[in-house]
Design a protein around this motif. Structure first.
Motif, PDB file in Angstrom:
ATOM      1  N   SER A  92      -4.272   4.195   4.979  1.00 36.70           N
ATOM      2  CA  SER A  92      -4.492   2.744   4.959  1.00 36.70           C
ATOM      3  C   SER A  92      -3.192   1.993   5.210  1.00 36.70           C
TER       4      SER A  92
ATOM      5  N   LEU B 269       0.835  -1.212   0.000  1.00 37.30           N
ATOM      6  CA  LEU B 269       0.000   0.000   0.000  1.00 37.30           C
ATOM      7  C   LEU B 269       0.863   1.254   0.000  1.00 37.30           C
TER       8      LEU B 269
ATOM      9  N   GLN C 147      -6.750  10.315  -3.217  1.00 39.01           N
ATOM     10  CA  GLN C 147      -6.299   8.928  -3.341  1.00 39.01           C
ATOM     11  C   GLN C 147      -5.042   8.692  -2.510  1.00 39.01           C
ATOM     12  N   ARG C 148      -4.143   9.645  -2.570  1.00 42.77           N
ATOM     13  CA  ARG C 148      -2.880   9.497  -1.843  1.00 42.77           C
ATOM     14  C   ARG C 148      -3.138   9.465  -0.338  1.00 42.77           C
TER      15      ARG C 148
ATOM     16  N   ARG D 191      -4.595   6.058   0.651  1.00 36.20           N
ATOM     17  CA  ARG D 191      -3.641   4.947   0.609  1.00 36.20           C
ATOM     18  C   ARG D 191      -2.584   5.074   1.693  1.00 36.20           C
TER      19      ARG D 191
ATOM     20  N   ARG E 216       2.276   1.832  -3.467  1.00 35.41           N
ATOM     21  CA  ARG E 216       1.261   2.297  -4.416  1.00 35.41           C
ATOM     22  C   ARG E 216       0.830   3.726  -4.137  1.00 35.41           C
ATOM     23  N   ALA E 217       0.965   4.162  -2.890  1.00 32.33           N
ATOM     24  CA  ALA E 217       0.607   5.547  -2.549  1.00 32.33           C
ATOM     25  C   ALA E 217       1.494   6.540  -3.297  1.00 32.33           C
TER      26      ALA E 217
ATOM     27  N   THR F 216      -0.078   7.519  -6.870  1.00 36.57           N
ATOM     28  CA  THR F 216      -1.456   7.991  -7.008  1.00 36.57           C
ATOM     29  C   THR F 216      -1.500   9.350  -7.696  1.00 36.57           C
TER      30      THR F 216
END
Length: 398
Positions: free
Chosen positions: A209, A190, A202-203, A206, A193-194, A197
């Motif tokens: 999270s 995660l 979204q950032r 993530r 993937r952040a 973004t």
């Protein structure tokens, strides 16, 4: 209410009521009876049904070692959901029986023995605290310092240091969590993937999270965590605070202050309702953690006391009825993912409170009482037994 030192505890996961509490009780019994030659420990209800997944038997056996322990498992709805009994033997003679209730957050009560509970706050509800703060012209952090004393900052700094260590350890650790479920750690994925973004929203989601997964995965692995307010919900508050430090440049001192504010929210819930999943379902654990994180975020956003209250109320209101249905008794599914969702929800609750406080109809005290009554009305199968909900259907699928 009790000191925040009784709310925030540093220790091993995966469960405050199933691991920490029984571990503390086992230490007490061992110290009390140094001449014991064997123990028989009976675990009841939730402890009987999900104790193995939560390592209840393992922590008791480890603590009482090298003296042998025999375990029994029993269901008795007349007893507390987290009830357990130590039978202490010297050779073949029963020399003592110690009955214990694990009431959440690592706290335990001994039946038929003295339980010293020191109350340092004169107020029990948010309405009482709010009225006092307005009369004395205090913010919530200053209120905490008035009753806890100046050393509370040192304690909260220790808590904040451990919260960060837990997140950072979880972010760099890969592999599979212990247990039969073979759950893959996802925090590092995660986090990676952040970085790719496209939008700020979204950032944020993530990153929060990733931090929640990191702390919760450490808990699921039996790592060192902070009860906030419990082990099962220990990823929510650190996720929000870690995000605010690293992406909104909040100082460590300001975050320490927000921990005090979050602690007051947790204390109110603990005093007037429950933070135990076995008593109130997951609304009492992740719901409480979300309220604490929402209040902390509101404080960090420089909101007023009514807005902080509303943020905490929104966070709890939208967890009402949330069941506790850990698959195979492990604090992994749905617990880890649920912590991440609650972290994002806490920030959203704080954002709503900034603009809508003047229109609200529900107080924080009312929602705490609502949560408690909802938990009491909830069928026992949905309160940390692994007998209903996803736990049931997962078991049927295998």
């Amino acid at each position: 209410m009790q000191s925040l030192r009784k709310l925030y505890k540093i220790g091993h996961g995966p469960s405050s009521s199933h691991t920490m509490g029984p571990g503390f009780a086992a230490s007490y019994v061992k110290e009390k009876h140094k001449n014991a030659t064997r123990y028989v420990v009976t675990l009841y209800n939730s402890l009987a049904l999900t104790g193995k997944g939560h390592l209840t038997d393992a922590i008791i056996e480890q603590t009482l070692s090298p003296i042998p322990v025999e375990f029994k498992f029993n269901i008795d709805i007349k007893q507390h959901p987290n009830f357990f009994v130590f039978e202490v033997y010297h050779n073949e003679t029963l020399i003592d029986t110690v009955s214990v209730r694990s009431i959440g957050g690592g706290d335990i009560l001994y039946d038929n023995e003295e339980n010293h509970i020191e109350m340092i706050y004169p107020h029990q509800s948010f309405d009482e605290i709010k009225a006092y703060c307005k009369k004395e012209e205090l913010d919530l952090y200053t209120y905490v310092k008035r009753f806890e004393g100046p050393t509370i900052d040192t304690f909260l700094n220790e808590i904040w240091t451990q919260l960060q260590k837990t997140v950072e350890t979880g972010l760099k650790t890969e592999g599979v969590l212990p247990g039969d479920l073979k759950v893959q750690r996802k925090a590092k994925t995660l986090m990676d993937r952040a970085k790719t973004t496209e939008t700020d929203a979204q950032r944020q989601n993530r990153l929060v999270s990733a931090y929640a997964f990191a702390a919760s995965e450490e808990n699921g692995a039996g790592g060192i965590i902070v009860t906030a307010p419990t082990c099962g919900a220990s990823g929510v508050l650190p996720a929000v605070l870690y995000y605010m430090k690293h992406h909104h440049q909040m100082s460590d001192q300001k975050i320490i202050e927000s921990l005090a504010v979050a602690g007051i929210i947790g204390n109110i819930i603990k005093t007037n309702a429950t933070i135990s999943g076995a008593v109130g379902g997951c609304q009492a654990e992740v719901g409480s953690a979300c309220s604490m994180a929402a209040a902390a975020h509101a404080y960090l956003s420089d909101l007023e006391i009514e807005q902080i209250e509303y943020a905490a109320e929104i966070a709890m209101e939208h967890h009402l009825g949330l069941t506790c249905d850990p698959i195979d008794g492990y604090v992994q599914i749905p617990c880890i993912e649920r912590n991440a969702v609650a972290g994002i929800r806490a920030i959203n609750a704080s954002g709503l409170s900034e603009f809508l406080t003047d229109t609200r109809k529900i107080s924080f005290d009312m929602i705490v009482h609502t949560m408690y009554q909802t938990g009491l009305d909830m069928h026992p199968k949905y309160k940390e037994t692994a007998e209903a909900g996803m736990a049931y259907f997962y078991k049927q699928k295998k």
